[in-house]
Design a protein around this motif. Structure first.
Motif, mmCIF file in Angstrom:
data_model
loop_
_atom_site.group_PDB
_atom_site.id
_atom_site.type_symbol
_atom_site.label_atom_id
_atom_site.label_comp_id
_atom_site.label_asym_id
_atom_site.label_seq_id
_atom_site.Cartn_x
_atom_site.Cartn_y
_atom_site.Cartn_z
ATOM 1 N N TYR A 163 11.489 7.380 6.620
ATOM 2 C CA TYR A 163 12.166 6.106 6.389
ATOM 3 C C TYR A 163 12.883 5.654 7.653
ATOM 4 O O TYR A 163 13.649 6.417 8.246
ATOM 5 C CB TYR A 163 13.174 6.256 5.239
ATOM 6 N N ALA A 194 9.311 -2.867 2.224
ATOM 7 C CA ALA A 194 8.029 -2.151 2.181
ATOM 8 C C ALA A 194 7.321 -2.487 0.885
ATOM 9 O O ALA A 194 7.965 -2.809 -0.131
ATOM 10 C CB ALA A 194 8.229 -0.643 2.282
ATOM 11 N N ASP A 195 5.998 -2.421 0.916
ATOM 12 C CA ASP A 195 5.187 -2.547 -0.290
ATOM 13 C C ASP A 195 4.468 -1.223 -0.492
ATOM 14 O O ASP A 195 3.602 -0.843 0.305
ATOM 15 C CB ASP A 195 4.186 -3.694 -0.159
ATOM 16 N N LEU A 196 4.824 -0.504 -1.559
ATOM 17 C CA LEU A 196 4.255 0.814 -1.808
ATOM 18 C C LEU A 196 2.763 0.748 -2.118
ATOM 19 O O LEU A 196 2.067 1.765 -1.997
ATOM 20 C CB LEU A 196 5.008 1.494 -2.942
ATOM 21 N N GLN A 200 7.337 -2.958 -4.743
ATOM 22 C CA GLN A 200 8.109 -3.426 -3.603
ATOM 23 C C GLN A 200 9.436 -2.683 -3.486
ATOM 24 O O GLN A 200 10.178 -2.541 -4.467
ATOM 25 C CB GLN A 200 8.357 -4.934 -3.702
ATOM 26 N N ASP A 214 10.434 -4.753 8.261
ATOM 27 C CA ASP A 214 9.103 -5.049 7.723
ATOM 28 C C ASP A 214 8.662 -3.878 6.852
ATOM 29 O O ASP A 214 9.034 -3.802 5.681
ATOM 30 C CB ASP A 214 8.121 -5.315 8.858
ATOM 31 N N ASP A 215 7.883 -2.942 7.378
ATOM 32 C CA ASP A 215 7.487 -1.766 6.615
ATOM 33 C C ASP A 215 8.320 -0.589 7.097
ATOM 34 O O ASP A 215 8.081 -0.026 8.161
ATOM 35 C CB ASP A 215 5.992 -1.476 6.787
ATOM 36 N N ALA A 216 9.302 -0.207 6.284
ATOM 37 C CA ALA A 216 10.259 0.826 6.677
ATOM 38 C C ALA A 216 9.761 2.229 6.365
ATOM 39 O O ALA A 216 10.450 3.199 6.667
ATOM 40 C CB ALA A 216 11.596 0.583 5.985
ATOM 41 N N LEU A 217 8.564 2.356 5.746
ATOM 42 C CA LEU A 217 8.043 3.653 5.348
ATOM 43 C C LEU A 217 6.821 4.029 6.172
ATOM 44 O O LEU A 217 6.054 3.172 6.604
ATOM 45 C CB LEU A 217 7.662 3.647 3.861
ATOM 46 N N SER A 218 6.639 5.344 6.348
ATOM 47 C CA SER A 218 5.448 5.827 7.047
ATOM 48 C C SER A 218 5.189 7.266 6.648
ATOM 49 O O SER A 218 6.066 7.963 6.116
ATOM 50 C CB SER A 218 5.629 5.728 8.571
ATOM 51 N N HIS A 271 0.658 -0.624 -0.323
ATOM 52 C CA HIS A 271 0.004 -0.389 0.969
ATOM 53 C C HIS A 271 -0.010 1.095 1.327
ATOM 54 O O HIS A 271 -0.682 1.499 2.280
ATOM 55 C CB HIS A 271 0.719 -1.171 2.071
ATOM 56 N N HIS A 272 0.738 1.882 0.561
ATOM 57 C CA HIS A 272 0.808 3.324 0.800
ATOM 58 C C HIS A 272 0.156 4.127 -0.337
ATOM 59 O O HIS A 272 0.412 5.315 -0.486
ATOM 60 C CB HIS A 272 2.259 3.757 0.978
#
Length: 298
Positions: A36, A268-270, A253, A42-46, A272-273
């Motif tokens: 996080y 973030a949009d989950l 979201q 934008d996208d805070a997750l990876s 996309h993960h």
């Protein structure tokens, strides 16, 4: 009258009847671990991974240990729910409790020696010693509170406990070592209370008479209640990050609220993960990881 043997008729019927479809179990949530970035807008997750990967069995309510190198969670084998721990570095799971009853909402102490849980033995809050998990201690026995608990938050420094009543739909203040009970609010939404980072205040979710649903704070010393923010959408599960922001998921979201900002922002949009839906989120003590409870997309 026919002389055909009855068994032949029954056999013909059996062959003609199609096989009944077996019940398909409802998908159950898994716990996903992400890096996080609190500074991202934008996208805070990876780097997401499915840590449990048991789509037909219950895995829920993750809570990071003080060092942030593991999290404890409630895990079911289909009949029994116990507390387990996931070690991030090794990717291994370890069972902590093995009682005949179910345990939920595991919450480690600041020194990580004990874990507080909602225990089905009397539906109250108990404390489990990691060195002796088979002998839990009833946390609210001295307080004299036998009201069934759904969710709770605990301040180990002060001994204060805020809990959501399982049947009363209210939140109340109690204490881990003193006779104490104070009714805080009715019309409380079933969601975990939290100790607000850097304070002695607790937060909870309240449905107002105008039907708006707000996250509010209560000060155990003054017992004053103050509003913080309406929730984002309809999911009342949320968590505090160590920087004082609030994270909440609605659908797929991930929303973030910050003091002084205008409302919630989507970070973030989950989907996309690889998640189809999600409900809960926990943040590590250093704010660099989140654990998300959700269901993987097909």
């Amino acid at each position: 009258m026919s002389n055909r043997p009855p068994l032949t008729i029954l056999g013909s019927l059996a062959l003609a009847t199609p096989a009944l479809a077996q019940d398909v179990p409802e998908p159950q949530p898994d716990i996903f671990l992400f890096a996080y970035d609190a500074s991202a807008s934008d996208d805070a997750l990876s780097g997401g991974i499915n840590t449990t990967n048991r789509p037909t069995l219950y895995d829920n309510q993750p809570f990071f240990t003080p060092g942030g190198d593991s999290f404890v969670y409630s895990r079911s084998d289909g009949a029994q729910t116990d507390v387990w721990e996931y070690d991030i570095a090794s990717g291994t799971h370890t069972q902590i409790t093995r009682t005949p009853e179910n345990e939920y909402s595991p919450t480690p102490s600041p020194d990580n020696r004990t874990i507080s849980v909602v225990f089905e033995r009397n539906r109250s809050i108990w404390q489990v010693d990691r060195a002796d998990p088979g002998n839990p201690v009833w946390l609210l026995e001295t307080a004299g509170v036998d009201e069934p608990v759904g969710y709770f938050a605990r301040n180990h420094a002060s001994g204060d406990v805020l809990f959501w009543s399982r049947y009363g739909f209210n939140v109340a203040l109690s204490h881990a070592g003193e006779q104490a009970y104070h009714f805080v609010s009715g019309h409380a939404v079933p969601a975990s209370p939290h100790l607000i980072p850097g304070t002695s205040e607790f937060s909870f979710v309240h449905r107002q008479t105008n039907e708006e649903v707000w996250i509010k704070a209560v000060d155990p010393e003054s017992r004053a209640v103050r509003p913080i923010t309406p929730i984002a959408g309809t999911n009342a599960n949320y968590t505090w990050a160590p920087d004082g922001s609030i994270l909440q998921i609605e659908g797929t979201q991930l929303h973030r609220w910050r003091e002084g900002a205008e409302g919630w922002e989507v970070i973030a949009d989950l989907a996309h993960h690889g998640l189809a839906s999600a409900t809960r989120i926990a943040v590590s003590p250093d704010g660099t990881r989140v654990a998300v409870v959700g269901i993987a997309a097909d």
